[in-house]
Design a protein around this motif. Structure first.
Motif, PDB file in Angstrom:
ATOM      1  N   PRO A 124       1.003  -1.165  -0.035  1.00 55.05           N
ATOM      2  CA  PRO A 124       0.034   0.051  -0.153  1.00 55.05           C
ATOM      3  C   PRO A 124       0.841   1.033  -0.071  1.00 55.05           C
ATOM      4  N   PRO A 125       0.164   2.454  -0.532  1.00 49.66           N
ATOM      5  CA  PRO A 125       1.047   3.696  -0.459  1.00 49.66           C
ATOM      6  C   PRO A 125       1.531   4.034   1.056  1.00 49.66           C
ATOM      7  N   LYS A 126       2.511   4.838   1.114  1.00 49.02           N
ATOM      8  CA  LYS A 126       3.126   5.069   2.440  1.00 49.02           C
ATOM      9  C   LYS A 126       1.992   5.475   3.165  1.00 49.02           C
ATOM     10  N   GLY A 127       2.022   5.341   4.628  1.00 51.12           N
ATOM     11  CA  GLY A 127       0.974   5.847   5.290  1.00 51.12           C
ATOM     12  C   GLY A 127      -0.466   5.054   5.537  1.00 51.12           C
ATOM     13  N   GLU A 128      -0.699   4.192   4.271  1.00 50.51           N
ATOM     14  CA  GLU A 128      -2.051   3.884   4.198  1.00 50.51           C
ATOM     15  C   GLU A 128      -1.959   2.353   4.754  1.00 50.51           C
ATOM     16  N   GLN A 129      -3.035   1.858   5.454  1.00 48.05           N
ATOM     17  CA  GLN A 129      -3.184   0.580   6.079  1.00 48.05           C
ATOM     18  C   GLN A 129      -3.474  -0.477   4.912  1.00 48.05           C
ATOM     19  N   VAL A 130      -3.012  -1.721   5.210  1.00 46.55           N
ATOM     20  CA  VAL A 130      -3.462  -2.918   4.355  1.00 46.55           C
ATOM     21  C   VAL A 130      -4.751  -3.212   4.747  1.00 46.55           C
ATOM     22  N   ASP A 131      -5.739  -3.206   3.929  1.00 53.65           N
ATOM     23  CA  ASP A 131      -6.983  -3.635   4.124  1.00 53.65           C
ATOM     24  C   ASP A 131      -7.301  -4.962   3.729  1.00 53.65           C
ATOM     25  N   GLY A 132      -8.548  -5.735   4.295  1.00 50.46           N
ATOM     26  CA  GLY A 132      -8.768  -6.940   3.980  1.00 50.46           C
ATOM     27  C   GLY A 132      -8.606  -7.572   2.759  1.00 50.46           C
ATOM     28  N   THR A 133      -8.964  -6.945   1.625  1.00 48.00           N
ATOM     29  CA  THR A 133      -8.825  -7.391   0.161  1.00 48.00           C
ATOM     30  C   THR A 133      -7.487  -7.527  -0.465  1.00 48.00           C
ATOM     31  N   ARG A 134      -6.624  -6.521   0.158  1.00 49.73           N
ATOM     32  CA  ARG A 134      -5.346  -6.325  -0.295  1.00 49.73           C
ATOM     33  C   ARG A 134      -4.516  -7.232   0.384  1.00 49.73           C
ATOM     34  N   GLN A 135      -4.802  -7.725   1.771  1.00 47.28           N
ATOM     35  CA  GLN A 135      -4.197  -8.761   2.598  1.00 47.28           C
ATOM     36  C   GLN A 135      -4.242 -10.000   1.884  1.00 47.28           C
ATOM     37  N   VAL A 136      -5.641 -10.463   1.448  1.00 43.28           N
ATOM     38  CA  VAL A 136      -6.009 -11.880   0.988  1.00 43.28           C
ATOM     39  C   VAL A 136      -5.179 -11.910  -0.613  1.00 43.28           C
ATOM     40  N   ALA A 137      -5.005 -10.800  -1.256  1.00 38.52           N
ATOM     41  CA  ALA A 137      -4.197 -10.872  -2.485  1.00 38.52           C
ATOM     42  C   ALA A 137      -2.668 -10.928  -2.264  1.00 38.52           C
ATOM     43  N   LEU A 138      -2.329 -10.241  -1.124  1.00 33.82           N
ATOM     44  CA  LEU A 138      -0.858 -10.446  -0.752  1.00 33.82           C
ATOM     45  C   LEU A 138      -0.645 -12.052  -0.360  1.00 33.82           C
ATOM     46  N   VAL A 139      -1.563 -12.545   0.385  1.00 31.30           N
ATOM     47  CA  VAL A 139      -1.330 -13.976   0.716  1.00 31.30           C
ATOM     48  C   VAL A 139      -1.189 -14.955  -0.502  1.00 31.30           C
ATOM     49  N   ALA A 140      -2.060 -14.619  -1.307  1.00 29.05           N
ATOM     50  CA  ALA A 140      -2.131 -15.686  -2.576  1.00 29.05           C
ATOM     51  C   ALA A 140      -0.839 -15.709  -3.257  1.00 29.05           C
ATOM     52  N   VAL A 141      -0.282 -14.255  -3.764  1.00 30.08           N
ATOM     53  CA  VAL A 141       0.820 -14.291  -4.503  1.00 30.08           C
ATOM     54  C   VAL A 141       1.985 -14.637  -3.530  1.00 30.08           C
ATOM     55  N   GLU A 142       2.051 -14.601  -2.268  1.00 30.77           N
ATOM     56  CA  GLU A 142       3.091 -14.975  -1.493  1.00 30.77           C
ATOM     57  C   GLU A 142       3.224 -16.313  -1.390  1.00 30.77           C
ATOM     58  N   VAL A 178       2.353 -18.273  -3.874  1.00 31.12           N
ATOM     59  CA  VAL A 178       2.891 -18.825  -5.261  1.00 31.12           C
ATOM     60  C   VAL A 178       4.452 -18.543  -5.256  1.00 31.12           C
ATOM     61  N   HIS A 179       4.983 -17.434  -4.573  1.00 35.15           N
ATOM     62  CA  HIS A 179       6.508 -17.076  -4.506  1.00 35.15           C
ATOM     63  C   HIS A 179       6.872 -18.307  -3.856  1.00 35.15           C
ATOM     64  N   ASP A 180       6.421 -18.383  -2.635  1.00 34.33           N
ATOM     65  CA  ASP A 180       7.057 -19.131  -1.647  1.00 34.33           C
ATOM     66  C   ASP A 180       7.297 -20.928  -2.258  1.00 34.33           C
ATOM     67  N   THR A 181       6.248 -21.268  -2.610  1.00 35.53           N
ATOM     68  CA  THR A 181       6.164 -22.467  -3.005  1.00 35.53           C
ATOM     69  C   THR A 181       7.082 -22.932  -4.530  1.00 35.53           C
ATOM     70  N   ALA A 182       7.043 -22.027  -5.289  1.00 37.08           N
ATOM     71  CA  ALA A 182       8.048 -21.954  -6.558  1.00 37.08           C
ATOM     72  C   ALA A 182       9.289 -21.851  -6.103  1.00 37.08           C
ATOM     73  N   ALA A 183       9.786 -21.096  -5.249  1.00 38.01           N
ATOM     74  CA  ALA A 183      11.048 -21.013  -4.725  1.00 38.01           C
ATOM     75  C   ALA A 183      11.363 -22.391  -4.059  1.00 38.01           C
ATOM     76  N   ARG A 184      10.468 -22.869  -3.286  1.00 41.18           N
ATOM     77  CA  ARG A 184      10.868 -24.061  -2.657  1.00 41.18           C
ATOM     78  C   ARG A 184      11.092 -25.267  -3.604  1.00 41.18           C
ATOM     79  N   MET A 185      10.298 -25.349  -4.545  1.00 38.50           N
ATOM     80  CA  MET A 185      10.646 -26.369  -5.566  1.00 38.50           C
ATOM     81  C   MET A 185      12.002 -26.161  -6.320  1.00 38.50           C
ATOM     82  N   LEU A 186      12.415 -24.981  -6.509  1.00 35.40           N
ATOM     83  CA  LEU A 186      13.471 -24.575  -7.438  1.00 35.40           C
ATOM     84  C   LEU A 186      14.597 -24.851  -6.534  1.00 35.40           C
ATOM     85  N   GLU A 187      14.575 -25.021  -5.077  1.00 34.18           N
ATOM     86  CA  GLU A 187      15.867 -25.148  -4.431  1.00 34.18           C
ATOM     87  C   GLU A 187      16.033 -26.858  -4.531  1.00 34.18           C
TER      88      GLU A 187
END
Length: 744
Positions: free
Chosen positions: A324-342, A344-353
């Motif tokens: 979120p922009p500086k000074g703006e709190q993360v709302d619920g919808t953004r948090q759900v999206a961040l979790v989904a993308v994270e 993907v990142h963590d699982t792909a990174a784990r497999m590549l290791e």
């Protein structure tokens, strides 16, 4: 100490008019000694020992003495219910005069079990799965809309926010409209954190004596590196034979084309480049379509590695862009999206290791398409460090100083604890100190039961049950007068036997089959009528407790080895062989011995039970590993004499007393006395509790499936709700003993 525990145990057991048993006293004394010396303990305690009170009494005594709760982790909801609804209440009543205060207790639940006040107030704007507008829900006039209206009205009235208080319950899909997962929660940044049901109940948990939870939650608490349970120095793991499988499923991850597209859809609101992740879903699908199903034993192919690398890099960039922009709190919808993308990142990174202990495999789902999964080949070293505390850092002093007690009716396999201890990380250089204790059983197995091997039958094959095997089943069932629990290695075999026996036996002996109704209903019907026969698979091998004359014959169709194409079992076998060990004995034979011990244990449930366990697989006496399997069973009287067994079953049928009364199911609401049930702040909600057709299932998935079945939803709607293939849903429903209408 031991004399104090013995007197407390006597008071607890005497509180319900009973008397202590030698094995129970020996176990309670050993648990108290292990707590005092801070050493780990493995206790095999046979059915009827009374092991729950044997560990609860010293746990409560210690908790009140040091001011820290003891944690009890079980594998099944049934045992959790027994502890909270039966054992702890009577223990509390009996021990209150002998302790400084009344013992207290609580159940730890995942965050999804509680209403999120912030979500109710609109804290997750534009939630794509939400139905927050009551008018809109009314307009739908469907089962989901009506449920959402009802659960929202209840949410305004409840004091605990606990889903168990909502009677009747609602489907998982409706419940998601008023709850959040641990990953979606805003935590301390939530504007309503002071009113949060989860945080309030978690704080209350610090003051109870005993916290009851499950294996998966306990494992996540240990492995995630952030505390979700209150500080404790005693951990009791009941049903410990299940622990390794539960821990393994907890740390299993997957990457699916549909998952990439779903993450991209959520991220699109906050990042213009989310379309790239959506395109990668198609790229991953194309590569997996060309890959053979099964384990990637020689490493990740170049084309797949390239896609995984892009998934990891694109997800990392999106996470930066989505802040979120500086000074703006993360709302619920953004948090759900961040979790989904994270994810993907963590699982792909784990497999590549391509960690040497990780197993990566491709599986196919008729609806979801090809999927890529990764799971650890072994969790022994991780359990050694994070559960038993060996190698834990100075920051983990609580883990290093914790006493772990593991107990089950089946921990000794082949006459020794070594096989189970090895899977737990308790063998080899650097292993922590531990003691193994078998307190025996109050039963005289040699006098009460016969272990019969039908050596004359052909070897089990892949083409179904042989005609001779069906003849043997019929002869045994008729001699027993019904009274038969049939345990099969697959649902295919169970159904084949069911159809054959219904045709052969007619109306003389009703035949029930797992999957045709709820497991609890089937077991109650089986227990009520001694003429009834019940056939099924894994759930029945471990979850049936029918004492008395209704179960005098247990049939086991074949040795339950793991499937040869199972990615984890085959990888473990190969790795052990590479190191010079016997992979078959360490993996397949150990797995089979555990299941056989559990299955055979269904026969004798109390001191006056009598009967026969019939093995329809001659390898039980003829194979080179037969001795190992036999030593893992209760010490029944062994025979291969068919006529002797048929005669014994006929005599038992003639003198059998009436069946035992069958208790009807009850519904438990809030439990505990000093506090409300406890929730966690961590990510237990996504813990996978099973793998079906190569696909991980979580406790949430199972709850939603049960709720949907209770509502009478057909298979097509269940599959849509769960976003799963219909065949996978049907398979999981069979495992859980749920009867699902086939058509939508």
């Amino acid at each position: 100490m031991s004399s104090s525990v013995e007197s407390l145990l006597a008071a607890a057991v005497g509180g319900v008019g009973g008397s202590t048993r030698p094995g129970q006293v020996e176990m309670a004394t050993a648990v108290a000694r292990a707590i005092e010396t801070e050493e780990h303990l493995l206790v095999q305690a046979g059915t009827g020992t009374g092991k729950s009170l044997a560990y609860l009494v010293p746990a409560v005594e210690h908790a009140q003495r040091v001011g820290k709760p003891a944690v009890v982790a079980t594998a099944t909801l049934a045992l959790q219910g027994q502890i909270v609804d039966r054992d702890m209440p009577r223990l509390a009543d009996a021990l209150t005069p002998h302790l400084k205060r009344r013992p207290t207790y609580a159940i730890v639940k995942g965050r999804r079990n509680y209403v999120c006040k912030h979500k109710i107030e609109g804290g997750f704007p534009d939630d794509e799965d939400g139905l927050f507008d009551v008018g809109e829900a009314d307009a739908q006039a469907g089962w989901l809309g009506k449920e959402v209206v009802r659960v929202r009205e209840w949410a305004d009235e409840t004091e605990s926010g606990d889903r168990d208080e909502l009677v009747p319950g609602v489907s998982e899909k409706a419940w998601r409209q008023v709850s959040v997962s641990a990953q979606e929660c805003l935590g301390s940044k939530c504007p309503m954190v002071a009113e949060c049901f989860v945080e309030r109940s978690r704080e209350a948990a610090k003051d109870v004596d005993v916290i009851v939870t499950n294996h998966s939650f306990m494992a996540i608490d240990a492995f995630e590196g952030r505390p979700m349970l209150p500080d404790h120095d005693v951990l009791v793991v009941d049903e410990a034979h299940e622990l390794v499988d539960r821990v393994t499923s907890t740390v299993t991850d997957e990457l699916a084309p549909g998952g990439l597209r779903a993450a991209a859809k959520r991220a699109r609101k906050f990042a213009d480049s989310a379309e790239v992740l959506d395109d990668l879903g198609s790229d991953l699908e194309a590569v997996l379509e060309e890959a053979p199903e099964g384990r990637l034993a020689t490493g990740i192919p170049d084309a797949l590695a390239a896609v995984l690398g892009r998934c990891r890099d694109v997800a990392r960039s999106l996470l930066t862009e989505m802040k979120p922009p500086k000074g703006e709190q993360v709302d619920g919808t953004r948090q759900v999206a961040l979790v989904a993308v994270e994810e993907v990142h963590d699982t792909a990174a784990r497999m590549l290791e391509e960690h040497e202990l990780d197993v990566i495999w491709v599986s196919r789902d008729l609806r979801r398409g090809p999927l890529l999964r990764v799971a650890p080949m072994s969790v022994a070293m991780r359990m050694r460090e994070r559960i038993f505390g060996t190698g834990a850092s100075d920051d983990d002093e609580a883990v290093r100083d914790r006493t772990v007690v593991l107990t089950s009716a089946t921990l000794e396999l082949g006459g020794t604890f070594d096989a189970v201890a090895g899977t737990l990380g308790l063998r080899g250089p650097g292993a922590p100190e531990w003691t193994g204790l078998d307190v025996g059983s109050p039963f005289d197995y040699a006098q009460q039961g016969i272990a019969y091997v039908a050596e004359h039958l052909p070897a089990p094959g892949r083409d179904g049950l042989a005609p001779q095997t069906l003849d043997e089943i019929e002869a045994l069932v008729r001699a027993a007068g019904g009274r038969t629990l049939g345990l099969f290695s697959s649902m295919r075999a169970a159904k084949e036997a069911t159809e054959a026996m219904r045709e052969r036996l007619g109306d003389d002996f009703p035949v029930l089959c797992q999957g045709e109704d709820m497991i609890g209903t089937l077991v109650r019907d089986f227990a009520r009528d001694p003429r009834t026969i019940l056939f099924g698979t894994l759930t029945l091998w471990q979850g049936v407790d029918v004492p008395g004359s209704s179960c005098q014959l247990v049939l086991i169709d074949r040795i339950p080895f793991p499937r040869p194409d199972d990615p984890l079992s085959s990888a473990r076998t190969q790795e052990i062989a590479r190191r010079g060990g016997n992979g078959f004995m360490a993996v397949s034979a150990t797995h089979a011995a555990l299941r056989l011990a559990q299955g055979a244990g269904r026969l004798i449930r109390r001191g006056d039970d009598r009967g026969v366990v019939a093995f329809l697989d001659h390898r039980m006496i003829k194979a080179r590993y037969a001795g190992f399997l036999q030593r893992s069973l209760p010490p029944f009287w062994p025979t291969t004499d068919r006529d002797l067994v048929l005669g014994a079953l006929r005599r038992l049928d003639q003198i059998a007393p009436p069946p035992q009364p069958v208790a009807e199911p009850g519904r438990r609401g809030m439990t505990g006395q000093a506090s409300a049930p406890v929730a966690d702040p961590g990510p237990a909600d996504g813990a996978r509790t099973a793998v079906v057709r190569g696909e991980g299932w979580s406790a949430q998935d199972d709850d939603e499936l049960r709720d949907g079945v209770d509502l009478g939803l057909p298979l097509t709607e269940l599959a849509e709700s769960l976003d799963r293939d219909e065949d996978a849903v049907a398979a999981r429903a069979q495992t859980l003993g749920l009867a699902v209408p086939p058509l939508g």
